[in-house]
Design a protein around this motif. Structure first.
Motif, short mmCIF file in Angstrom:
data_model
loop_
_atom_site.label_atom_id
_atom_site.label_comp_id
_atom_site.label_asym_id
_atom_site.label_seq_id
_atom_site.Cartn_x
_atom_site.Cartn_y
_atom_site.Cartn_z
N GLN A 194 0.76 -1.14 -0.18
CA GLN A 194 0.10 0.01 0.06
C GLN A 194 1.03 1.40 0.03
O GLN A 194 0.60 2.38 -0.54
CB GLN A 194 -0.96 -0.04 1.13
N ALA A 195 2.03 1.34 0.54
CA ALA A 195 3.04 2.20 0.71
C ALA A 195 3.43 2.67 -0.53
O ALA A 195 3.62 3.83 -1.19
CB ALA A 195 4.04 2.07 1.58
N LEU A 196 3.90 1.42 -1.31
CA LEU A 196 4.41 1.62 -2.69
C LEU A 196 3.53 2.06 -3.73
O LEU A 196 3.80 2.94 -4.52
CB LEU A 196 5.07 0.32 -3.19
N GLY A 197 2.13 1.83 -3.48
CA GLY A 197 1.16 2.37 -4.40
C GLY A 197 0.84 3.60 -4.29
O GLY A 197 0.97 4.30 -5.36
N ALA A 198 0.86 4.01 -3.15
CA ALA A 198 0.76 5.54 -3.00
C ALA A 198 1.91 6.34 -3.69
O ALA A 198 2.00 7.36 -3.94
CB ALA A 198 0.50 6.01 -1.50
N PHE A 199 3.06 5.80 -3.12
CA PHE A 199 4.54 6.45 -3.54
C PHE A 199 4.38 6.49 -5.23
O PHE A 199 4.81 7.69 -5.71
CB PHE A 199 5.71 5.64 -3.11
N ASN A 200 4.30 5.46 -5.59
CA ASN A 200 4.11 5.32 -7.29
C ASN A 200 3.15 6.30 -7.96
O ASN A 200 3.46 7.06 -8.96
CB ASN A 200 4.08 3.78 -7.85
N ASP A 201 2.00 6.34 -7.32
CA ASP A 201 0.80 7.37 -7.89
C ASP A 201 1.55 8.75 -7.93
O ASP A 201 1.34 9.32 -9.01
CB ASP A 201 -0.41 7.17 -7.23
N ASN A 202 2.15 8.91 -6.80
CA ASN A 202 2.41 10.34 -6.80
C ASN A 202 3.67 10.59 -7.41
O ASN A 202 3.86 11.71 -7.88
CB ASN A 202 2.56 10.76 -5.32
N ILE A 203 4.44 9.57 -7.71
CA ILE A 203 5.79 9.82 -8.49
C ILE A 203 5.28 10.43 -9.96
O ILE A 203 5.59 11.14 -10.77
CB ILE A 203 6.79 8.78 -8.62
N TYR A 204 4.16 9.59 -10.30
CA TYR A 204 3.64 9.62 -11.74
C TYR A 204 3.02 10.92 -11.81
O TYR A 204 3.09 11.55 -12.81
CB TYR A 204 2.69 8.43 -11.94
N ARG A 205 2.02 11.32 -11.09
CA ARG A 205 1.34 12.66 -11.17
C ARG A 205 2.43 13.83 -11.13
O ARG A 205 2.13 14.64 -11.97
CB ARG A 205 0.39 12.87 -10.12
N GLN A 206 3.20 13.84 -10.36
CA GLN A 206 4.31 14.80 -10.27
C GLN A 206 5.31 14.85 -11.62
O GLN A 206 5.54 15.78 -12.10
CB GLN A 206 5.13 14.84 -9.07
N ALA A 207 5.47 13.70 -11.99
CA ALA A 207 6.21 13.64 -13.18
C ALA A 207 5.53 14.23 -14.25
O ALA A 207 6.09 14.75 -15.06
CB ALA A 207 6.85 12.06 -13.45
N ILE A 208 4.18 13.95 -14.44
CA ILE A 208 3.49 14.74 -15.75
C ILE A 208 3.60 16.02 -15.56
O ILE A 208 3.90 16.84 -16.53
CB ILE A 208 2.23 14.06 -15.40
#
Length: 629
Positions: free
Chosen positions: A22-36
């Motif tokens: 669950q921590a990796l999921g939140a981490f990856n989602d926010n990396i993706y959104r900020q990288a956009i």
């Protein structure tokens, strides 16, 4: 109990893999959104186009919660949960592979399609995230486990935003490649870790899925409203998302306009809020004594408003300086007050939300829990959208500044808290009892979490030492308890409101009031028939010398009508504590010499109510009590 450490869960396979996933999921989602967002700056698009994309992205991410949460709740109810987590993390690999193509080709439509799919994957994972905890944790671990999950989520969101925002700043022309590799690698790691989660049985494997999203959404929302405390806990969690959305969405402007910061000061302010939330979430178990202590919710609500109100007064206008980073901001006059306010808001936010999640989990049937959390996600998404719309309207149409919006949010938070606590007085009652008990006594609890049933009717029998006995037991038993108490204790000023709110049952001897006694027995039977916990003090009166008196036959009359399980409990150390009859010659209540006494609450395994009697129960309680009263 006192030696328990919630961090021990991070060493156990039943919890650690799930926590990582669950921590990796939140981490990856926010990396993706900020990288956009980073890619938009890298491509040098116009301000208008960047504004369009940055506003469209959150809408695309949140839309699946409206459309598919009800379906996700049914699927999470029907399938074995570890298998479903593996499926959703495998979906993440596919989605992030599509997103990687978008980064490598610098194609914004592809990235936005992948973002919508990411929202869909999060929608499917959402009902599993919290409904799985009651299956892998013991009841006494729920608060600590939720605290760890909330802490992990807060830290993951923050670090994901920082990492995603830095990719293009540090990697430059290699940014698209770095972003593509990072999101796929994290998705792969999450799927591998998900396969290590132990099997978790489905809540309702025979459930027939309703594929109509509208009718099923209405059905799960109705399901979530069946229990008043759960319904209002859900309302509280949704308000938490409203509060957090308004606050965090204004921090970028607040950091620049009102704090004089550069683009990094926003991250510093968000880090303070996230750190406070993580610490508050972790402290919940310590403060609650390892039970689902909803008394922390009012404390959290009023603490949030107090610090947010102080944040308004700390900096009401704009500043003339600019381009301050975190370090240079700390050198400015009044900066530490703002730091403390942001930490305090986050800290009390943790106190507010963690017990609400634990309450929903502890009082919802496991066969309905995933669908109840699906209803929570639908409502949460609505509150998030409402928060974004109101933020825009108040600033663009009414011309409010960010501090003025903070002031309105602080006042609104108090009003919402008062509303919730007025319609469910149990929240406020638990807060008052929690404050009183933790102030007056040093409690140690043994066997309560293991021996008091999580659901269903049971009768609790306990020795009677002081006027505070019911309050202490209610503060240590996770479930609401209906106490049968002597009517003169019930009528003590101030305490009467607490006892009435807790639905205590006043009783008198047949000589004093035979009708009241009969009414009390009828209320006890009705409560047990409804599956509630009832606690009686079979001695019939407070001890006058610290020793236990003989149990009266009232307990046998109750069990003769309804032979439910009986949980023997004992209070130890209360005789020398506040409001016992020690050293009282005239039989009047007095404040004794000893303050903050060490008090123990001990419980034994339940016995069959059909095959026990008052004498046997008295023997069990005496054994629990030992030589102390």
């Amino acid at each position: 109990m006192s030696g328990h450490n919630q961090f021990a869960l991070l060493k156990q396979r039943r919890f650690l893999p799930f926590f990582i996933v669950q921590a990796l999921g939140a981490f990856n989602d926010n990396i993706y959104r900020q990288a956009i967002i980073g890619l938009l700056f890298y491509l040098g698009v116009s301000d208008e186009e960047r504004t369009l994309y940055t506003n469209l992205a959150p809408a695309l991410f949140i839309l699946p919660y409206f459309l598919f949460s009800a379906l996700a709740g049914q699927i999470a109810e029907k399938l074995e949960k570890q298998r479903l987590i593996v499926i959703t993390t495998a979906m993440e690999i596919v989605i992030m592979s599509l997103a990687a193509i978008g980064f490598l080709t610098q194609n914004m439509p592809v990235l936005l399609i992948a973002l919508f799919c990411t929202g869909l994957q999060s929608t499917l994972f959402g009902p599993v995230k919290y409904s799985v905890l009651p299956s892998i944790l013991k009841p006494e671990e729920l608060t600590g486990g939720n605290g760890l999950v909330e802490m992990g989520t807060s830290i993951s969101i923050l670090t994901g935003m920082i990492a995603g925002g830095m990719i293009f700043a540090l990697a430059g022309s290699h940014g698209p490649m770095v972003a593509a590799v990072a999101i796929i690698a994290l998705a792969l790691f999450g799927n591998i870790t998900a396969r290590m989660i132990p099997r978790v049985d489905a809540g309702a494997p025979a459930l027939k899925i309703n594929w109509n999203p509208l009718t099923e959404s209405l059905a799960v929302l109705r399901m979530a409203k069946k229990h008043k405390a759960v319904r209002n806990a859900i309302l509280g969690v949704s308000w938490f998302w409203f509060f957090g959305t308004v606050l965090t969405s204004q921090l970028p402007t607040y950091a620049v306009v009102n704090l004089g910061g550069d683009e990094t000061l926003y991250i510093f302010a968000l880090a303070l809020f996230s750190l406070g939330t993580g610490v508050g979430s972790l402290l919940c178990e310590k403060l609650s004594g390892r039970i689902v202590e909803i008394g922390l919710v009012p404390l959290g609500a009023f603490g949030m408003s107090a610090f947010l109100l102080d944040l308004y007064f700390a900096r009401t206008g704009t500043v003339t300086i600019s381009d301050l980073n975190g370090f240079s901001f700390l050198q400015q006059p009044g900066s530490w007050r703002i730091v403390i306010d942001l930490l305090g808001i986050g800290l009390f936010t943790g106190f507010f939300v963690v017990p609400l999640f634990a309450l929903i989990q502890s009082r919802t049937d496991k066969s309905e829990m995933s669908r109840v959390f699906a209803a929570l996600n639908i409502q949460n998404s609505g509150f998030i959208v409402l928060a974004a719309v109101l933020g825009l309207l108040t600033q663009n149409l009414l011309g409010w500044s960010v501090p003025q919006l903070f002031l309105a949010l602080a006042i609104g938070n108090v009003l919402v808290a008062v509303y919730i606590f007025s319609i469910v007085p149990e929240f406020l009652m638990r807060f008052l009892s929690w404050v009183m008990v933790r102030t007056l006594y040093r409690l140690r609890v043994h066997g309560v979490e293991a021996n008091v049933p999580d659901e269903g009717a049971a009768l609790i029998v306990c020795n009677h030492v002081s006027y505070m006995d019911a309050l202490i037991l209610s503060a240590t038993i996770p479930r609401p308890v209906r106490f049968v108490m002597y009517y003169k204790i019930f009528n003590i000023p101030v305490m009467r409101w607490i006892f009435t709110t807790a639905k205590a049952i006043p009783i008198a001897s047949p000589k004093e009031n035979a009708a009241l006694m009969q009414r009390a027995f009828d209320e006890v039977d009705a409560a047990l028939a409804e599956g509630e916990l009832v606690c009686i003090f079979p001695e019939g009166a407070l001890t006058k010398d610290g020793e236990m008196a003989t149990f009266k036959s009232g307990v046998e009359k109750i069990l003769a009508r309804r032979p439910v399980p009986v949980v023997p409990m004992a209070l130890k150390g209360m005789w020398s504590s506040m409001w016992s009859r020690r050293d009282t010659r005239l039989g009047r209540m007095r404040v004794p010499r000893r303050f903050r006494a060490h008090v123990e609450v001990v419980a034994a395994p339940a016995v069959d109510g059909a095959s026990t009697d008052a004498a046997q129960l008295e023997t069990l309680v005496r054994a629990l009590r030992g030589d102390q009263a």
